[in-house]
Write a protein that holds these residues in place. Structure first.
Motif, mmCIF file in Angstrom:
data_model
loop_
_atom_site.group_PDB
_atom_site.id
_atom_site.type_symbol
_atom_site.label_atom_id
_atom_site.label_comp_id
_atom_site.label_asym_id
_atom_site.label_seq_id
_atom_site.Cartn_x
_atom_site.Cartn_y
_atom_site.Cartn_z
ATOM 1 N N THR A 1 -6.249 0.772 -0.865
ATOM 2 C CA THR A 1 -6.591 1.190 0.500
ATOM 3 C C THR A 1 -6.855 -0.002 1.445
ATOM 4 O O THR A 1 -7.842 0.017 2.186
ATOM 5 N N TRP B 1 -11.471 2.912 -3.810
ATOM 6 C CA TRP B 1 -10.437 3.586 -3.013
ATOM 7 C C TRP B 1 -10.760 5.054 -2.724
ATOM 8 O O TRP B 1 -10.116 5.674 -1.898
ATOM 9 N N SER C 1 0.876 -1.162 0.000
ATOM 10 C CA SER C 1 0.000 0.000 0.000
ATOM 11 C C SER C 1 0.919 1.219 0.000
ATOM 12 O O SER C 1 1.852 1.298 0.806
ATOM 13 N N GLU D 1 -3.299 6.612 2.743
ATOM 14 C CA GLU D 1 -3.507 5.721 1.591
ATOM 15 C C GLU D 1 -4.125 6.421 0.379
ATOM 16 O O GLU D 1 -3.923 5.988 -0.752
ATOM 17 N N ASP E 1 1.724 5.538 -0.283
ATOM 18 C CA ASP E 1 1.245 6.899 -0.061
ATOM 19 C C ASP E 1 1.344 7.624 -1.404
ATOM 20 O O ASP E 1 2.451 7.815 -1.924
#
Ligand code: NAD
Length: 506
Positions: free
Chosen positions: A181, A152, A23, A90, A25
């Motif tokens: 996410t 998401w 996951s 996320e 950023d």
């Protein structure tokens, strides 16, 4: 395999360990955490655990479930800041936006748990004259296990619109969040486990599209899908093999209509929020605006002035964050270019506004109807502003879309607003605001056409996750013996007379 995934060799053996995915950023590209890619066996095991837990859950009844849902709600609300930080990391959206998303979702959880009994509990219904000897009741029973597949863009609010209502109706849930996410979903299931560790009524499976595909084929009793139309089609095809019912919440191309008598400042404010908020990544966000000719120039001026104030970025206090899904930049770029190439005016920004991963607000004017910015979902901070003669003309133009999720109307004329609302081919309409319907838990949410079918939220959202069951109890023998092989000619004569008398006059 996506660039987010990897297959790590196990240290103990040369067998590959289960694949994981990262996951990220979207503001920095930094890896936040790794999550397992659950395969068909893992998913089947989760569904089988859910099936057992569903028996306990359904057996609690409405009041028993309400107690647990209240505890879950309190656990979420009291720790909202930590959830908001996971959502922000996320998706890249500002923490304040994440808090707002949690607030709205919790309102729905509260409403669903309070109202499930009222909506779904068995009740008497009228039997009518011909069946007056029957006592008729209608009740709703849970499906069993509902597979929820989420997107998401609102990774908490959106799936909770299915999860809260399905749980309150008595189902157990296996939730497959978006691969962008997963942390939000795992946070949520950890909260559930901290309250009810031995009853996996709410479980999460993580992975890419194939994990979602496995969930649909794992013998769940209903699928609640939120995402794009193309994926909905694949899910529907898989559901068709087992006649598994499906609710599909898909994309939108929502229109805003601004009449000549509208409060233009308020309309411009809402247009900026609905079009650019969450970087335009809102299924029911504003993508097309139709403005009455007389006030078109004034409205465009106000809208541009307000949108020009926005500052996208990753820092706190930014107006909105980056594009969460990196390939979405290409979709937005191609739509802006297509519109400009076909003759649209760049009222604010333009090609130069797209600087990955952030997109500055773009306002396009007089956009040709055949450009993709008018026909396809954009999912970016871009709005197309076109002209309409009046509300009637605006409705006709708005309805040219194959999508039909929400819409908004700005006018001081209540009667005309309500008439236009009736004529819009959408599931929801807000008058003098945008997205007003999303925060009202008693209203159903969902669309028509390419925007999907079925409803979450409200009483209809509760019924979406329960099967109606009709029961009649004969209280006494009917004076007319019709449902017997021994019926007499006299019975049929009276029946024929009643048919004519009761229904023959139009
Ligand atoms: P998407 O269709 O790419 O993915 C949605 C989910 O489906 C993800 O969890 C994905 O892993 C899963 N998936 C992918 N392939 C699958 C398959 N073959 N079988 C089962 N599951 C599969 O959508 P997205 O990009 O995550 O979300 C954005 C879209 O969602 C936009 O179109 C947006 O408008 C829509 N959306 C709609 C609503 C609504 O309530 N109407 C709300 C939010 C978002």
């Amino acid at each position: 395999m996506s660039q987010r995934t990897q297959n790590k060799p196990s240290a103990a053996t040369s067998e590959p360990a289960p694949a994981t995915f990262a996951s990220l950023d979207p503001r920095t590209g930094a890896v936040l955490a790794e999550y397992p890619i659950h395969g068909a066996d893992d998913v089947a095991a989760a569904v089988s655990r859910a099936r057992e837990a569903a028996v306990w859950w359904a057996g609690l009844g409405f009041d028993g479930r309400r107690k647990w849902l209240r505890k879950w709600k309190a656990a979420i609300a009291s720790d909202a800041q930590s959830l908001a930080e996971v959502i922000a990391a996320e998706t890249g959206k500002p923490v304040d936006d994440a808090i707002l998303e949690i607030m709205l979702a919790v309102e729905h959880l509260d409403w669903a748990s309070k109202n499930a009994g009222k909506v779904l509990r068995r009740r008497k219904v009228s039997s009518g004259l011909v069946s007056a000897n029957q006592e008729s009741t209608l009740g709703y029973e849970a499906y069993g296990v509902v597979g929820v597949i989420g997107p998401w863009n609102y990774p908490f609010y959106t799936p909770m619109g299915s999860i809260s209502y399905a749980l309150a109706a008595g189902n157990a849930i296996v939730f497959k969040p978006s691969e962008l996410t997963p942390g939000v979903a795992v946070w949520l299931s950890d909260k559930w486990k901290s309250l009810v560790p031995n009853q996996p009524v709410f479980q999460v499976v993580t992975g890419l599209g194939a994990t979602g595909g496995a969930l649909v084929e794992a013998g769940v009793d209903k699928v609640a899908f939120t995402g794009s139309g193309p994926t909905a089609r694949k899910v529907m095809e898989a559901c068709s093999k087992t006649l598994t019912p499906l609710v599909a919440e898909c994309g939108g191309k929502d229109a805003m209509l601004v009449a000549a008598d509208a409060d233009l400042d308020a309309a411009a404010d809402f247009a900026v929020f609905g079009g650019m908020g969450n970087a335009g990544q809102t299924c029911a966000g504003v993508e097309r605006i139709f403005v009455a000719d007389d006030v078109y120039d004034t409205f465009v001026e106000k809208l541009s002035a307000k949108a020009a104030q926005l500052r996208p970025g990753g820092e706190s206090g930014a107006s909105y964050g980056p594009m969460t899904l990196d390939r979405q930049n290409d979709v937005v770029r191609s739509q802006v270019e297509d519109a400009l190439d076909k003759g649209a005016k760049a009222v604010l920004g333009g090609r130069e506004s797209l600087r990955d991963p952030y997109i500055e607000p773009v306002i396009l004017g007089d956009v040709p109807e055949d450009s993709t910015a008018m026909t396809e979902e954009t999912f970016g901070p871009i709005v197309a502003v076109n002209r309409m003669r009046d509300l009637e003309d605006g409705v006709e133009k708005a309805n040219r879309s194959s999508y039909g999720l929400g819409a908004s109307i700005f006018t001081k004329n209540k009667a005309q607003a309500l008439q236009a609302a009736e004529n819009l081919r959408t599931g929801m309409v807000s008058v003098n605001s945008v997205l007003g319907f999303a925060g009202v838990p008693s209203l159903p949410f969902g669309g028509v056409g390419e925007s999907g079918f079925g409803r979450i939220h409200g009483a209809d959202g509760l019924r979406e996750f329960a099967r109606p069951k009709a029961v009649t109890r004969q209280k006494f023998r009917a004076p007319l013996n019709l449902l017997t092989m021994e019926r007499k000619g006299r019975d049929m004569k009276i029946a024929a007379w009643m048919l004519k008398t009761m229904h023959g006059r139009g």
